[in-house]
Scaffold this motif. Structure first.
Motif, PDB file in Angstrom:
ATOM      1  N   VAL A   1       0.853  -1.173   0.000  1.00 20.09           N
ATOM      2  CA  VAL A   1       0.000   0.000   0.000  1.00 20.09           C
ATOM      3  C   VAL A   1       0.895   1.229   0.000  1.00 20.09           C
ATOM      4  O   VAL A   1       2.013   1.192   0.518  1.00 20.09           O
ATOM      5  N   TYR A   2       0.408   2.284  -0.619  1.00 18.39           N
ATOM      6  CA  TYR A   2       1.198   3.500  -0.781  1.00 18.39           C
ATOM      7  C   TYR A   2       0.464   4.699  -0.177  1.00 18.39           C
ATOM      8  O   TYR A   2      -0.761   4.714  -0.092  1.00 18.39           O
ATOM      9  N   LEU A   3       1.238   5.685   0.209  1.00 14.73           N
ATOM     10  CA  LEU A   3       0.677   6.976   0.591  1.00 14.73           C
ATOM     11  C   LEU A   3       1.458   8.037  -0.177  1.00 14.73           C
ATOM     12  O   LEU A   3       2.619   8.315   0.132  1.00 14.73           O
ATOM     13  N   GLN A   4       0.821   8.571  -1.211  1.00 15.20           N
ATOM     14  CA  GLN A   4       1.424   9.646  -1.984  1.00 15.20           C
ATOM     15  C   GLN A   4       1.126  10.952  -1.270  1.00 15.20           C
ATOM     16  O   GLN A   4      -0.047  11.294  -1.064  1.00 15.20           O
ATOM     17  N   MET A   5       2.161  11.676  -0.921  1.00 18.56           N
ATOM     18  CA  MET A   5       2.002  12.914  -0.152  1.00 18.56           C
ATOM     19  C   MET A   5       2.537  14.074  -0.982  1.00 18.56           C
ATOM     20  O   MET A   5       3.733  14.134  -1.291  1.00 18.56           O
ATOM     21  N   ASP A   6       1.661  14.966  -1.366  1.00 19.98           N
ATOM     22  CA  ASP A   6       2.015  16.147  -2.157  1.00 19.98           C
ATOM     23  C   ASP A   6       1.757  17.412  -1.355  1.00 19.98           C
ATOM     24  O   ASP A   6       1.042  17.394  -0.361  1.00 19.98           O
ATOM     25  N   SER A   7       2.340  18.490  -1.821  1.00 17.01           N
ATOM     26  CA  SER A   7       2.166  19.799  -1.164  1.00 17.01           C
ATOM     27  C   SER A   7       2.408  19.697   0.337  1.00 17.01           C
ATOM     28  O   SER A   7       1.611  20.172   1.152  1.00 17.01           O
ATOM     29  N   LEU A   8       3.498  19.071   0.683  1.00 11.90           N
ATOM     30  CA  LEU A   8       3.793  18.825   2.094  1.00 11.90           C
ATOM     31  C   LEU A   8       4.027  20.125   2.856  1.00 11.90           C
ATOM     32  O   LEU A   8       4.549  21.110   2.305  1.00 11.90           O
ATOM     33  N   LYS A   9       3.616  20.098   4.122  1.00 15.70           N
ATOM     34  CA  LYS A   9       3.739  21.249   5.004  1.00 15.70           C
ATOM     35  C   LYS A   9       4.580  20.862   6.226  1.00 15.70           C
ATOM     36  O   LYS A   9       4.624  19.677   6.592  1.00 15.70           O
ATOM     37  N   PRO A  10       5.200  21.822   6.875  1.00 17.60           N
ATOM     38  CA  PRO A  10       5.971  21.493   8.088  1.00 17.60           C
ATOM     39  C   PRO A  10       5.150  20.750   9.132  1.00 17.60           C
ATOM     40  O   PRO A  10       5.683  19.886   9.845  1.00 17.60           O
ATOM     41  N   GLU A  11       3.863  21.032   9.215  1.00 13.97           N
ATOM     42  CA  GLU A  11       3.012  20.357  10.192  1.00 13.97           C
ATOM     43  C   GLU A  11       2.735  18.901   9.843  1.00 13.97           C
ATOM     44  O   GLU A  11       2.128  18.180  10.640  1.00 13.97           O
ATOM     45  N   ASP A  12       3.161  18.455   8.673  1.00 14.75           N
ATOM     46  CA  ASP A  12       3.062  17.036   8.314  1.00 14.75           C
ATOM     47  C   ASP A  12       4.220  16.229   8.892  1.00 14.75           C
ATOM     48  O   ASP A  12       4.231  14.994   8.784  1.00 14.75           O
ATOM     49  N   THR A  13       5.180  16.896   9.504  1.00 10.05           N
ATOM     50  CA  THR A  13       6.323  16.211  10.093  1.00 10.05           C
ATOM     51  C   THR A  13       5.870  15.265  11.200  1.00 10.05           C
ATOM     52  O   THR A  13       5.174  15.671  12.132  1.00 10.05           O
ATOM     53  N   ALA A  14       6.247  13.987  11.074  1.00  7.95           N
ATOM     54  CA  ALA A  14       5.818  12.966  12.032  1.00  7.95           C
ATOM     55  C   ALA A  14       6.440  11.629  11.645  1.00  7.95           C
ATOM     56  O   ALA A  14       7.015  11.501  10.562  1.00  7.95           O
ATOM     57  N   VAL A  15       6.274  10.664  12.524  1.00  6.23           N
ATOM     58  CA  VAL A  15       6.541   9.280  12.159  1.00  6.23           C
ATOM     59  C   VAL A  15       5.237   8.717  11.597  1.00  6.23           C
ATOM     60  O   VAL A  15       4.188   8.835  12.234  1.00  6.23           O
ATOM     61  N   TYR A  16       5.325   8.133  10.425  1.00  5.58           N
ATOM     62  CA  TYR A  16       4.148   7.594   9.747  1.00  5.58           C
ATOM     63  C   TYR A  16       4.130   6.079   9.889  1.00  5.58           C
ATOM     64  O   TYR A  16       5.144   5.416   9.645  1.00  5.58           O
ATOM     65  N   TYR A  17       2.957   5.559  10.243  1.00  2.00           N
ATOM     66  CA  TYR A  17       2.765   4.135  10.459  1.00  2.00           C
ATOM     67  C   TYR A  17       1.680   3.600   9.541  1.00  2.00           C
ATOM     68  O   TYR A  17       0.640   4.234   9.381  1.00  2.00           O
TER      69      TYR A  17
END
Length: 124
Positions: A79-95
């Motif tokens: 499974v994929y998570l395509q992340m566009d237009s990233l913002k500083p508030e998206d900073t995290a560990v992704y699970y």
């Protein structure tokens, strides 16, 4: 039993893109309901996106709508998570996580198996 391994995290500038991957072993990808969550320092783990096995319905948190897309490749059990237009508030560990039920996919308690997480850092 399912084992999950995430990859694709890293450091990116605001406005950039990343694609996270989560490879599953032990269970057929097409029979699983998938979810992505994230946890920033000092915060609770929160729902990001989910994909149901039945019908392929997708769900997104309001904070990522229009920017993140969840998809899967059954042939690769991934499974994929395509992340566009990233913002500083998206900073995290992704699970990534999998569930045997297609209901309640926004809730952490629904998921039975979890990956180890991958760090995403967005600089301003």
């Amino acid at each position: 039993q399912a084992q999950l391994v995430e990859s694709g995290g890293g450091l990116v500038q605001a406005g950039g893109s990343l694609r996270l991957s989560c490879a599953a072993s032990g269970r057929t990808c097409s029979m699983l309901n998938w979810g992505w969550f994230r946890q920033a320092p000092g915060k609770e783990r929160e729902f990001v996106a989910a994909l149901s096995w039945s019908g392929g319905t997708t769900y997104n948190a309001d904070s990522v709508k229009g920017r993140f897309t969840i998809s899967r490749d059954d042939a690769k059990n991934t499974v994929y998570l395509q992340m566009d237009s990233l913002k500083p508030e998206d900073t995290a560990v992704y699970y990534c996580a999998v569930a045997s039920t297609g209901s309640g996919l926004r809730e952490r308690a629904t998921y039975r198996f979890w990956g180890q997480g991958t760090q995403v850092t967005v600089s301003s």
